[in-house]
Structures are given as C-alpha cells and as structure tokens.
Write a protein that holds these residues in place. Sequence first.
Motif: not given
Ligand code: TYM
Length: 331
Positions: A6, A18, A142
């Motif tokens: 992840s 996060n 993941v």
């Molecule tokens: P990102 O950086 O926006 O967020 C990182 C992780 O935190 C979770 N998250 C939340 N969970 C619950 N409530 C919330 N309000 C909240 N805000 C953020 C997100 O679901 C995430 O798990 N595209 C992804 C990053 C990424 C990734 C990957 C993840 C790139 N490659 C490969 C998994 C596997 C992202 O923008 O997460």
Amino acid sequence: TPRVFSGIKPSGGLTLGNYLGAIKRFVGMQGAMETMYCVVDLHAITVWQDPKELSHATREVAAGYLAAGLDPSQSILFNQSRVSAHAELGWIFNCVARVGWMNRMTQFKDKAGSNAEKVSLGLYAYPSLMAADILLYHATQVPVGEDQKQHVELTRDIAAKFNHDYKTDFFPMTEPVIDGPATRVMNLRDGSKKMSKSGESDMERINMRDGADLIAKKFKKAKTDPEPLPDTLDGLKGRPEARNLVDIYAALSDTTSEAVITEYAGAGWGRFKPALADLAVDRLAPISDEMTRLMDDPAEIDRILADGAERARTIAEPILSRTYEIVGLLR
Ligand code: TYM
C-alpha cells in the motif's frame, strides 16, 4: 504467501483519515504477512508540488509510518521514485488500460471538476501507475480506505486485460482490504464529505501533528445534531456526523462502533466530545512526538528509505524483466 502493498501520497500533512484508514491498519498486517509500504512521491506530483515541500512531505510520511509502529526490519518501507520500475511498468499499463476506464474514475472527476482540460495528463493516468505499484510486486492484498476501492478494482481490470492480451496468467488478481470502523473518516464540518488533506478549512480535519488543544477545539466545534447518542447503531441512521464521531472513537480505541454505542447510550455531546478528544490526544500525541524526533534526523529517514528501495528492487526487477519479455521488448 500473500504479499501486502500500500502507499500514501506525500502531498501535505497526514490526517486522522490517513492514520485510521491506512497507517494503523498497515501496522496491524505487519508480521503476519510480507508487507511493503511506499511513500508514493510520483503520485504526489500529478498536482504541482513545491520541490522543497515535496522532499519534506516524503520524509514526513515515512516518519509517520515509523512513529506509528512500522518497522523496517519487518516491512519494506521506501519511496516510489527510488524504484524506477514503477514508472516503467506504469508505461506498459498505460498501453493496456483504456481511456474509457479512466473516464469512469470518480476520484478523477472530483479532482478535475469542471477543469478537466487543464489538469495534468499524469492525474488522468494516475490509476494506471497505481496498478503498476501493486502488480510490480505481485501483491495480492492492498489495505486502503474506501475512497481507493475503485482504483484497486481497476488494477484487477488491468491485470486481467494484460493476461488476456498476452495469453498469460502472469499478473495475479488483487484484493482491496477495506475493514474496521474507519475506512471512510468524514469531514468534521460536513458529514457528507470525506476528511482530506486538501479541504479548504483546517477545522474540518484532524492532522496527525495537531497539538492537544487544537484537537480538543476541533472536536468541540465538530458539527453534530442536537440528539444524544442512541442505544443502538441503527439509531445513527441519517445522522452522518454523529456516526462519524462514533466510528472514529471505535477505531481509536480498537473496538467496534456497536461497543461504543453500548458504552455511551444516551450520552450527550457535552460528555462524548471531550471523551473523544482525550482519546485522540492519548493515541496521537506519542506518534506526533516521535515524528518530531525522527524529523530531526532526515539522514536517518533517507537511509531507511534507500535501504527499503534496494530490497523492493530485488522483488521488482525479475517481475519487470518477465513483463518486458512477455510483451516482446528486447532488453
Ligand atoms: P492517499 O494518499 O490519498 O491516501 C492514503 C491512504 O489513506 C486513506 N484515506 C482515508 N481513509 C479513511 N478516511 C479518510 N478520510 C481517508 N483519507 C485517505 C486512503 O484510502 C489511502 O489508503 N492513490 C492512493 C495512493 C496509492 C496507493 C498505491 C495505495 C498509490 N499507489 C498502491 C495503495 C496501493 C492515494 O492517493 O492515497
């Protein structure tokens, strides 16, 4: 054995979303399985980042990982750009994924809004790089928050189309792991929006580095309704702000939302909110203090990330080579 991958984008500071939706659950999977957690810096630059702030934010996410309990001897911790195979496999997946699939990504639509002509091409192609992050290691699990579910499903579509087009079964099907009470932590001022790093007002989110007073103030000012807490979870239907605070409490105290409702049945906000603030400070302050300590020694963080990247490369390289071979690219 299943492999977990992840990542978190280093764009701005870490939020309680996060922490509860990702980092805390990353720690929970460590030890039981092979775990890889990445700071996805190449994803951050899909929106312009100040270069100095990007390096700082990259180290800060790494510090958050370490402070929360990820251990470089048990998990591979690294930043994405150090392993060039992410970008290489990302290109191949850009040629596998279809434009129509990208057009259906709700996060892109939300982020681009009415400005879709002006956003970067990288922001549009982002889910295909995310698929590369995962499949470069043949990761099968993941852990993510609810908002990333569609991207992990797209990863399966890309794997399936690659396998079909090249008559192979090389890429595995990935499972999103979305469990526990806080996979969608909501904005404190509007229970219909998720808590995010980039929301307009700082009062709508808890940052992992917020001090005790600020955390107490933000929960005190959090939007709620006038009703006390009900005695069953069903009683929270149609009360998104109330539900959110109960879910946050449950996640922070490692219990279920049902158990929190049982404990606080009939309680008013004047009792519940201070209890929640105390709990949040109790859980976040030690992590925040440790992050401050780690950030005093950026060279040590860089060493840990470089070492993780080296280990990641040894897994990635044979998978990338085999992919090139399947596609017919001469190396
Ligand atoms: P990102 O950086 O926006 O967020 C990182 C992780 O935190 C979770 N998250 C939340 N969970 C619950 N409530 C919330 N309000 C909240 N805000 C953020 C997100 O679901 C995430 O798990 N595209 C992804 C990053 C990424 C990734 C990957 C993840 C790139 N490659 C490969 C998994 C596997 C992202 O923008 O997460």
